[in-house]
Write a protein that holds these residues in place. Structure first.
Motif, short mmCIF file in Angstrom:
data_model
loop_
_atom_site.label_atom_id
_atom_site.label_comp_id
_atom_site.label_asym_id
_atom_site.label_seq_id
_atom_site.Cartn_x
_atom_site.Cartn_y
_atom_site.Cartn_z
N UNK A 215 0.84 -1.21 0.00
CA UNK A 215 0.00 0.00 0.00
C UNK A 215 0.88 1.26 0.00
N UNK A 216 0.64 2.20 0.96
CA UNK A 216 1.44 3.43 0.98
C UNK A 216 2.55 3.34 2.03
N UNK A 217 2.81 2.14 2.52
CA UNK A 217 3.77 1.99 3.61
C UNK A 217 5.14 1.47 3.14
N UNK A 218 6.16 1.97 3.83
CA UNK A 218 7.55 1.61 3.50
C UNK A 218 8.30 1.30 4.81
N UNK A 219 9.39 0.56 4.70
CA UNK A 219 10.23 0.37 5.89
C UNK A 219 11.56 1.08 5.65
N UNK A 220 12.12 1.56 6.73
CA UNK A 220 13.45 2.19 6.62
C UNK A 220 14.43 1.25 7.30
N UNK A 221 15.38 0.78 6.51
CA UNK A 221 16.35 -0.20 7.01
C UNK A 221 17.67 0.46 7.38
N UNK A 222 18.48 -0.31 8.06
CA UNK A 222 19.88 0.07 8.38
C UNK A 222 20.01 1.22 9.36
N UNK A 223 19.03 1.43 10.23
CA UNK A 223 19.18 2.47 11.26
C UNK A 223 19.37 1.75 12.61
N UNK A 224 20.54 1.92 13.22
CA UNK A 224 20.83 1.18 14.46
C UNK A 224 19.85 1.50 15.60
N UNK A 225 19.70 0.52 16.49
CA UNK A 225 18.76 0.64 17.62
C UNK A 225 19.06 1.84 18.53
N UNK A 226 20.33 2.25 18.56
CA UNK A 226 20.72 3.33 19.48
C UNK A 226 20.30 4.71 18.98
N UNK A 227 19.85 4.82 17.73
CA UNK A 227 19.52 6.12 17.16
C UNK A 227 18.15 6.59 17.62
N UNK A 228 18.01 7.92 17.63
CA UNK A 228 16.76 8.52 18.11
C UNK A 228 15.82 8.81 16.92
N UNK A 229 14.89 7.90 16.70
CA UNK A 229 13.90 8.09 15.62
C UNK A 229 12.51 7.97 16.24
N UNK A 230 11.63 8.90 15.91
CA UNK A 230 10.29 8.90 16.52
C UNK A 230 9.21 8.95 15.45
N UNK A 231 8.01 8.45 15.77
CA UNK A 231 6.89 8.64 14.83
C UNK A 231 6.66 10.15 14.64
N UNK A 232 6.38 10.53 13.41
CA UNK A 232 6.18 11.95 13.12
C UNK A 232 7.40 12.58 12.48
N UNK A 233 8.54 11.89 12.51
CA UNK A 233 9.74 12.43 11.86
C UNK A 233 9.55 12.44 10.34
N UNK A 234 10.04 13.52 9.73
CA UNK A 234 9.88 13.64 8.27
C UNK A 234 11.08 13.04 7.53
N UNK A 235 10.78 12.42 6.39
CA UNK A 235 11.83 11.75 5.61
C UNK A 235 11.91 12.37 4.21
N UNK A 236 13.14 12.67 3.79
CA UNK A 236 13.37 13.20 2.43
C UNK A 236 14.43 12.35 1.72
N UNK A 237 14.57 12.57 0.42
CA UNK A 237 15.63 11.82 -0.29
C UNK A 237 16.99 12.33 0.16
N UNK A 238 17.95 11.41 0.18
CA UNK A 238 19.26 11.76 0.74
C UNK A 238 20.23 12.23 -0.35
N UNK A 239 21.29 12.86 0.09
CA UNK A 239 22.35 13.30 -0.83
C UNK A 239 23.08 12.11 -1.43
N UNK A 240 22.98 10.95 -0.74
CA UNK A 240 23.72 9.78 -1.19
C UNK A 240 23.04 9.02 -2.33
#
Lengths: 176, 284
Positions: free
Chosen positions: B189-214
């Protein structure tokens, strides 16, 4: 001496094959141009699979295999899928359906819920195999994805098989 | 000999089945969707014309869904406009201070969608502009809300776009709040997963995602979506992050093609390395 070649029968068979080919082309075009109108959460019925089931139950396993392969190949080509994926899955589908072909009972089988049931089971088998190829390049979980989409697509295809079944009822009554 | 022929005839279904399966598997091992030949490009033009004929037929479900999405977007935008005005002034001030260069503005081509193909969970759209309007394979499609997909084939007057909602699409993305990079892949559907972000990082629901420079396919800073779920996964080193796309793929009617193609030299280099790795693998 037994007559090996019956020209009247052969003419009818050729006529049927031409009709199947034409219907396959029309359904392929419908599948990619109009079916998004009845799409539910990205799920659409597989009209060509219904046709493969129909042809196999009407003509037998041997003919069904060729039509399954041909229709699958046509579908791969026009839907830009990896060439061979649908050819393989629809060939396997035809092989499976072929075991339910019974000469002399064609109209009864095509015009009854037996046809819907076979289509539903075939759609599940077809999608089980198709999603192996679909998932292989991704991080998606096969089982999760199949349960969410494979079963839903199979059910939707089954619903459309009812329409195909209803189309055959008048023929069944005329034959009687 | 007669016995052999009888044997073949008796089991003709099995022989045919095996032969057709072998042919199918050989075809699968030969090609993929990205290798679209000339014949397929002709097909796209033909399909585009056909889909154009039927594009007038309204889809009530899509219209209703679009209205709801637009109302929500309108509400969201009106509150954001005020914030943006303040941010713009602050941004200008900071830019001058840091002497940052203005970010590049890409030229865009507005297109109408003439066809959507959702076949066996593969999602493509056809738009009414192609090579004749300057569109090339590899350009990015977006709406005002965010990224839509990538042009994978063009004919004179039509282009075929592979939506990001496809199983083989991976996008290098960045979470704006804390500048964390990850790889996005479609989940349904409209859902995606974001991989490769370590458990120690601070990510919260509501954070905005954009395309990266990489990213080697997409220009940077195009909105992608909003994080809806971020959980620490105790069974692995990486977090379980689910993101919802800003774009409602069901209700798309118009979009823009961004006249941006990723650096060809960079692409070539990546392809060369991939090829070398494949050769090494096959040697082993």
């Amino acid at each position: 001496m037994k007559l090996m070649f019956d020209p009247i029968k052969s003419k009818n068979v050729t006529q049927n094959y031409i009709i199947y080919g034409a219907v396959a082309i029309i359904l392929s075009l419908l599948q990619i141009s109009l079916l998004n109108l009845i799409e539910v959460k990205g799920i659409t019925p597989d009209l060509l699979l219904i046709l493969v089931v129909w042809i196999t139950l009407a003509e037998g396993q041997f003919t069904g295999l060729f039509f399954g392969f041909g229709i699958g190949l046509l579908f791969d080509f026009i839907t830009l899928d990896v060439i061979g994926t649908n050819a393989l899955t629809k060939t396997i589908a035809a092989f499976f359906v072929g075991y339910f072909y019974k000469e002399g009972y064609v109209s009864e089988r095509l015009g009854s819920f037996f046809f819907v049931l076979i289509t539903l089971v075939t759609a599940v088998i077809h999608n089980l195999i198709y999603y192996i190829f679909y998932i292989r390049l991704s991080d998606l979980n096969y089982l999760d994805f199949f349960i969410r989409y494979g079963l839903a697509t199979s059910a939707y295809t089954g619903v459309f098989a009812i329409i195909a079944m209803l189309l055959n009822i008048p023929r069944k009554q005329i034959n009687r | 000999m007669q016995y052999f022929i009888n044997f073949i005839v008796k089991f003709k279904e099995y022989f045919t089945f095996v032969a057709l399966v072998i042919i199918s598997l050989s075809l699968i091992s030969m090609g993929s969707v990205s290798k679209i030949g000339g014949l397929r490009t002709i097909m796209i033009g033909t399909m585009g014309q056909l889909q154009g004929v039927f594009s007038w037929i309204p889809n009530p479900g899509a219209v209703q869904s679009e209205n709801r999405a637009l109302r929500e977007l309108n509400l969201q935008l009106s509150t954001e406009v005020t914030k943006m005005r303040q941010s713009l002034l602050e941004n200008e001030r900071l830019k001058k201070l840091l002497e940052l260069k203005e970010s590049t503005e890409y030229e865009m081509i507005a297109c109408e969608i003439v066809g959507k193909s959702s076949v066996e969970m593969r999602n493509y759209i056809t738009v009414n502009k192609g090579e004749n309007f300057g569109i090339k394979k590899g350009m990015v499609a977006r709406t005002d809300a965010g990224i839509v997909g990538l042009v994978i084939a063009v004919s004179g007057n039509y282009s075929l776009i592979e939506l990001i909602a496809n199983r083989n699409v991976k996008i290098s993305a960045n979470i704006i709040r804390n500048n964390i990079d990850g790889i996005i892949s479609w989940q349904g559907e409209d859902y995606f997963v974001i991989n490769n972000i370590p458990n120690s990082f601070d990510v919260k629901p509501g954070d905005e995602v954009v395309t990266s420079n990489y990213s080697n396919k997409y220009p940077p800073d195009i909105p992608v979506g909003l994080i809806t779920k971020a959980e620490v996964d105790k069974s692995s080193m990486f977090m379980k992050i689910v993101m919802r796309s800003y774009v409602n793929f069901q209700t798309l009617e118009q979009l823009f093609i961004v006249k941006y193609i990723a650096n060809e030299e960079r692409q070539r280099l990546l392809e060369e390395i991939e090829m070398k790795l494949q050769i090494k693998k096959s040697e082993k």
